[in-house]
Design a protein around this motif. Structure first.
Motif, PDB file in Angstrom:
ATOM      1  N   UNK A 218       0.930  -1.042   0.007  1.00 22.63           N
ATOM      2  CA  UNK A 218       0.139  -0.195   0.346  1.00 22.63           C
ATOM      3  C   UNK A 218       1.225   1.251   0.047  1.00 22.63           C
ATOM      4  N   UNK A 219       2.342   1.406  -0.481  1.00 18.76           N
ATOM      5  CA  UNK A 219       2.928   2.252  -0.496  1.00 18.76           C
ATOM      6  C   UNK A 219       3.150   2.810   0.849  1.00 18.76           C
ATOM      7  N   UNK A 220       2.903   4.338   0.462  1.00 17.50           N
ATOM      8  CA  UNK A 220       3.845   4.625   2.262  1.00 17.50           C
ATOM      9  C   UNK A 220       2.811   4.860   3.537  1.00 17.50           C
ATOM     10  N   UNK A 221       1.647   3.883   3.117  1.00 18.54           N
ATOM     11  CA  UNK A 221       0.577   3.641   4.012  1.00 18.54           C
ATOM     12  C   UNK A 221       0.626   2.359   5.071  1.00 18.54           C
ATOM     13  N   UNK A 222       0.767   1.692   5.451  1.00 20.87           N
ATOM     14  CA  UNK A 222       0.768  -0.080   6.359  1.00 20.87           C
ATOM     15  C   UNK A 222      -0.829   0.024   6.729  1.00 20.87           C
ATOM     16  N   UNK A 223      -2.039  -1.516   5.944  1.00 21.50           N
ATOM     17  CA  UNK A 223      -2.393  -1.971   5.701  1.00 21.50           C
ATOM     18  C   UNK A 223      -3.337  -2.211   7.638  1.00 21.50           C
ATOM     19  N   UNK A 224      -2.060  -2.924   7.952  1.00 21.46           N
ATOM     20  CA  UNK A 224      -2.644  -3.051   9.325  1.00 21.46           C
ATOM     21  C   UNK A 224      -2.817  -2.050  10.549  1.00 21.46           C
ATOM     22  N   UNK A 225      -2.259  -0.772  10.811  1.00 23.85           N
ATOM     23  CA  UNK A 225      -2.953   0.179  11.163  1.00 23.85           C
ATOM     24  C   UNK A 225      -4.387   0.949  10.515  1.00 23.85           C
ATOM     25  N   UNK A 226      -3.893   1.109   9.515  1.00 25.55           N
ATOM     26  CA  UNK A 226      -5.746   1.784   8.613  1.00 25.55           C
ATOM     27  C   UNK A 226      -6.974   0.941   9.050  1.00 25.55           C
ATOM     28  N   UNK A 227      -6.407  -0.704   9.256  1.00 26.69           N
ATOM     29  CA  UNK A 227      -7.755  -1.203   9.650  1.00 26.69           C
ATOM     30  C   UNK A 227      -7.953  -2.224  11.236  1.00 26.69           C
ATOM     31  N   UNK A 228      -7.669  -1.328  12.263  1.00 26.46           N
ATOM     32  CA  UNK A 228      -7.894  -2.170  13.380  1.00 26.46           C
ATOM     33  C   UNK A 228      -6.717  -2.666  14.347  1.00 26.46           C
ATOM     34  N   UNK A 229      -5.589  -2.428  13.855  1.00 25.40           N
ATOM     35  CA  UNK A 229      -4.932  -2.777  13.806  1.00 25.40           C
ATOM     36  C   UNK A 229      -4.300  -4.581  13.757  1.00 25.40           C
ATOM     37  N   UNK A 230      -4.867  -5.218  13.058  1.00 36.01           N
ATOM     38  CA  UNK A 230      -5.289  -6.656  12.522  1.00 36.01           C
ATOM     39  C   UNK A 230      -3.641  -7.320  12.101  1.00 36.01           C
ATOM     40  N   UNK A 231      -3.278  -7.824  12.565  1.00 37.25           N
ATOM     41  CA  UNK A 231      -1.997  -8.328  11.725  1.00 37.25           C
ATOM     42  C   UNK A 231      -2.025 -10.085  10.927  1.00 37.25           C
ATOM     43  N   UNK A 232      -1.609  -9.374   9.559  1.00 35.45           N
ATOM     44  CA  UNK A 232      -2.337 -10.844   8.675  1.00 35.45           C
ATOM     45  C   UNK A 232      -1.194 -10.730   7.399  1.00 35.45           C
ATOM     46  N   UNK A 233      -1.432 -11.196   6.413  1.00 33.31           N
ATOM     47  CA  UNK A 233      -1.202 -11.241   5.159  1.00 33.31           C
ATOM     48  C   UNK A 233      -1.655  -9.897   4.314  1.00 33.31           C
ATOM     49  N   UNK A 234      -1.447  -9.081   3.901  1.00 32.40           N
ATOM     50  CA  UNK A 234      -1.623  -7.531   2.736  1.00 32.40           C
ATOM     51  C   UNK A 234      -1.358  -7.773   1.910  1.00 32.40           C
ATOM     52  N   UNK A 235      -1.686  -7.385   0.743  1.00 27.32           N
ATOM     53  CA  UNK A 235      -1.311  -6.108  -0.374  1.00 27.32           C
ATOM     54  C   UNK A 235      -2.416  -5.547  -0.418  1.00 27.32           C
ATOM     55  N   UNK A 236      -3.345  -4.868  -1.118  1.00 25.75           N
ATOM     56  CA  UNK A 236      -3.416  -3.559  -1.359  1.00 25.75           C
ATOM     57  C   UNK A 236      -4.697  -2.948  -0.556  1.00 25.75           C
ATOM     58  N   UNK A 237      -4.846  -3.046   0.351  1.00 28.03           N
ATOM     59  CA  UNK A 237      -5.040  -3.633   1.451  1.00 28.03           C
ATOM     60  C   UNK A 237      -5.334  -5.491   1.470  1.00 28.03           C
ATOM     61  N   UNK A 238      -6.981  -5.682   1.735  1.00 25.95           N
ATOM     62  CA  UNK A 238      -7.454  -6.679   1.706  1.00 25.95           C
ATOM     63  C   UNK A 238      -8.959  -6.826   0.912  1.00 25.95           C
ATOM     64  N   UNK A 239      -8.762  -8.209   0.643  1.00 30.82           N
ATOM     65  CA  UNK A 239     -10.073  -9.006  -0.048  1.00 30.82           C
ATOM     66  C   UNK A 239     -11.259  -9.760   1.436  1.00 30.82           C
ATOM     67  N   UNK A 240     -10.135 -10.175   2.202  1.00 30.52           N
ATOM     68  CA  UNK A 240     -10.784 -10.498   3.350  1.00 30.52           C
ATOM     69  C   UNK A 240      -9.625 -10.449   4.399  1.00 30.52           C
ATOM     70  N   UNK A 241     -10.776  -9.501   5.842  1.00 22.40           N
ATOM     71  CA  UNK A 241      -9.931  -9.348   7.220  1.00 22.40           C
ATOM     72  C   UNK A 241     -10.195 -10.041   7.968  1.00 22.40           C
ATOM     73  N   UNK A 242      -9.249 -10.625   9.175  1.00 20.35           N
ATOM     74  CA  UNK A 242      -9.607 -11.299  10.632  1.00 20.35           C
ATOM     75  C   UNK A 242      -9.918 -10.930  11.749  1.00 20.35           C
ATOM     76  N   UNK A 243     -10.483  -9.685  11.274  1.00 18.04           N
ATOM     77  CA  UNK A 243     -10.279  -8.882  12.232  1.00 18.04           C
ATOM     78  C   UNK A 243     -11.262  -7.232  12.061  1.00 18.04           C
ATOM     79  N   UNK A 244     -11.213  -7.200  11.240  1.00 14.93           N
ATOM     80  CA  UNK A 244     -11.951  -5.386  10.178  1.00 14.93           C
ATOM     81  C   UNK A 244     -12.816  -5.526   9.495  1.00 14.93           C
ATOM     82  N   UNK A 245     -13.280  -4.445   9.754  1.00 16.43           N
ATOM     83  CA  UNK A 245     -14.331  -4.165   7.943  1.00 16.43           C
ATOM     84  C   UNK A 245     -13.985  -3.291   6.973  1.00 16.43           C
TER      85      UNK A 245
END
Length: 297
Positions: A218-245
């Protein structure tokens, strides 16, 4: 793990150089736990003390049996928690693993499981910091949030499945990899077998992020920080999230509130849910009952 990241690096190199089945010794697909039974099968393996030295662990799972992989657990045994030692006499300690039901090709081992619950503990569970990326967490069960990263060392075949709230289960991805880089948590030589290409790219084939490690695309942004701090494999950012909407905020709702979605936990892009015959809640990213990743080797 015996010595954290260093052990993972050594074990990864050994598995890649020697071949997973060679290291595990699959000509002898089980052994007895040296402490006399405390490392044996868990809830499914049957308590009742350690087996004798000549116990037929390939016929009946008992406390004290340690298997090289879930596929070596006897077909007569139920799905449940077993002690798995993927690298045999190597440096990786035995793992407590949820093994699925016997299927063609061998039982699958549960890498992670995220369970939805209104105002539940799931979003907090997945706030895993970088230093804890290699540490198992939670009880190995489909009823609980669970994370067993040690399986990434041995895993070669993978499948992701989603269960919707009414209880329909769908396999949404099947892929292969040749291990994992324990420093970046990127899977090695990932290949999509079946499933949505974007799901493969974003949740399997590219990067990984936590609140304090930015390994996504996601360039200079962090997918985990953008989505409730959820740690997982990300691209740009998710099709599914383990803990965020992923839904946009409703009127009068903050971004943080929209992402949290009453702390439900796992969400899947509704278009993908519909394509697999799963129910949805009418939003762009629907709540689901659970998201699970399995592996075998």
């Amino acid at each position: 793990m015996k010595s954290g990241s260093a052990t993972w690096v050594w074990a990864t190199a050994c598995l890649l150089a020697c071949g997973c089945t060679t290291v595990a010794g699959l000509d002898r697909p089980y052994h007895l736990h040296p402490d006399g039974g405390t490392g044996g099968a868990g809830g499914a393996g049957g308590a009742g003390g350690s087996p004798p030295a000549d116990a037929p662990c390939d016929i009946e799972a008992s406390a004290g049996c340690v298997y090289d992989r879930c596929g070596d657990v006897p077909d007569s045994a139920p799905a449940g928690a077993y002690t798995i030692d993927p690298d045999g006499t190597g440096p990786q300690e035995p793992l407590q693993v949820h093994c699925g039901e016997p299927v063609v090709g061998g039982r699958w081992a549960l890498v992670y499981n995220s369970v939805g619950e209104l105002d539940g503990p799931t979003p907090a569970f997945w706030k895993i910091l970088y230093a804890a990326r290699l540490d198992p967490k939670g009880e190995p069960s489909l009823d609980n949030n669970h994370y067993q990263p040690g399986l990434y060392l041995a895993g070669r075949e993978y499948r992701d499945e989603v269960e919707d709230i009414p209880g329909t289960v769908a396999e949404v991805l099947r892929a292969t990899a040749e291990g994992i880089n324990p420093e970046t948590m990127q899977l090695l030589a990932p290949v999509r077998v079946t499933g949505d290409a974007e799901l493969f790219d974003w949740q399997f084939g590219t990067g990984w992020s936590s609140q304090d490690f930015d390994g996504d695309t996601l360039g200079d942004k962090n997918c985990a920080n953008a989505y409730a701090g959820v740690t997982q494999h990300y691209g740009h950012c998710f099709v599914y999230s383990l803990g965020a909407d992923g839904d946009e905020p409703r009127e009068g709702e903050s971004i943080a509130e929209a992402v949290a979605d009453d702390d439900w936990g796992p969400h899947l892009e509704t278009a993908l849910a519909t394509s697999h015959g799963l129910s949805n809640d009418g939003s762009d990213y629907t709540r689901v009952k659970r998201i699970s990743r399995w592996t075998r080797w």
